[in-house]
Design an enzyme around this catalytic site. Structure first.
Site, PDB file in Angstrom:
ATOM      1  CE1 TYR A 139      36.962  43.602  29.174  1.00 33.06           C
ATOM      2  CE2 TYR A 139      36.349  41.306  28.934  1.00 33.06           C
ATOM      3  CZ  TYR A 139      36.001  42.634  28.983  1.00 33.06           C
ATOM      4  OH  TYR A 139      34.691  42.996  28.832  1.00 33.06           O
ATOM      5  CE  LYS A 167      36.563  44.553  25.783  1.00 29.35           C
ATOM      6  NZ  LYS A 167      35.625  43.423  25.590  1.00 29.35           N
TER       7      LYS A 167
END
Length: 296
Positions: A139, A167
């Site tokens: 992330y 992400k």
């Protein structure tokens, strides 16, 4: 060739529902998860991320939340557990806890506050990926962590067999393009306003906040793009702009929980230091949602 989507296509970064007194609402979490998967157009959920208020939920609450959601939808959706913290040992502990409960994958955010160098990030993520047999989604959100994942760092991390996706909430389409050109990492858009732009340069799906409300329309947009109907995909994207903007006029989870209340879905209050939406903010949110075609 169809893109590889290791965690699905339309994932919602799910809020953590709380009761009025601020305790974990397990039944509400199951109800919300079921709605998002069965009626909301989603094929995956990310728990205990930013929108899940992970900094203010305990390890025990994270475990109970994950257990409940897996029980509700784990047989028909991908469920990722957010385990990232600013402490490598604690993150590895949470990863092992999630694996024991039965998570399908891990979301691991860049360690925040301490601003480690890139070598520290490599070692952190490799240690966490080695802690379990689960696939990992990195992330990358430097606006919150203070440190971006650089292209060379991502290239190194992509060599780990369990680090399979990113992400991306960095918004750097150039860096994203270079990383995809040099690795097999699957990219998921983590910034709703850029959902279609990221898909257009090779992202395979979204991890969305507005998926709580417009998951079916996100799926429509991705379906249209995959079929080559870029005009319709752009039309859906334009129609969603007020929802994107309205959800993030203040911290995303605050207005997402306000939206869920309007829709009669579980969410409850936010935890301090966040504060619930004001009447003025809710009134503006209603205008934004209506402009984006959301009714209740």
């Amino acid at each position: 060739m169809s893109p590889v989507r290791p965690f699905g296509r339309v994932l919602t970064a799910m809020v953590t529902p709380f009761t009025a007194d601020g305790t974990l609402d397990v039944a509400g979490a199951q109800r919300l998860a079921t709605h998002l998967i069965d009626d909301g157009g989603c094929d995956g959920l990310v728990l205990s991320g930013t929108t899940g208020e992970s900094p203010t939920t305990s390890d025990e609450e994270k475990q109970r939340l994950l257990t409940a959601v897996l029980e509700a939808v784990g047989d028909r959706a991908t469920v990722l557990a957010g385990v990232g913290t600013n402490d490598t040992a604690h993150t590895a502990h949470l990863a092992r806890q999630a694996a024991r409960v039965g998570a399908h994958g891990l979301l691991v955010v860049t360690p925040y506050y301490s601003r480690p160098p890139q070598e520290g990030l490599v070692q952190h993520f490799q240690t966490v990926a080695d802690a379990t047999d689960l696939p990992v989604m990195l992330y990358d959100i430097p606006v919150r962590t203070g440190v971006p994942l650089e292209v060379e760092t991502l290239v190194r991390l992509a060599a780990h067999p369990r680090i399979v996706a990113v992400k991306d909430a960095k918004g750097d389409l150039g860096a994203l393009s270079w990383t995809m050109a040099r690795t097999d990492l699957a990219y998921y858009c983590g910034e709703d306003m850029l959902n279609l732009p990221m898909i257009s340069v090779g992202a395979v799906g979204v991890v969305s906040v507005v998926g709580h409300v417009v998951g079916t329309r996100l799926r429509e947009m991705l379906d249209a793009y995959d079929k080559g109907d870029t005009g319709h995909a752009a039309t859906v994207h334009s129609g969603l702009l007020p929802v994107y903007t309205g959800t993030f006029r203040t911290q995303g989870v605050i207005l997402t929980k306000a939206t869920l209340a309007l829709l009669g879905l579980p969410g409850g209050p936010v935890r301090a230091p966040l504060v619930d939406a004001t009447e003025a903010q809710i009134a503006r949110l209603q205008e934004d949602l209506r402009a984006g075609g959301v009714s209740w």
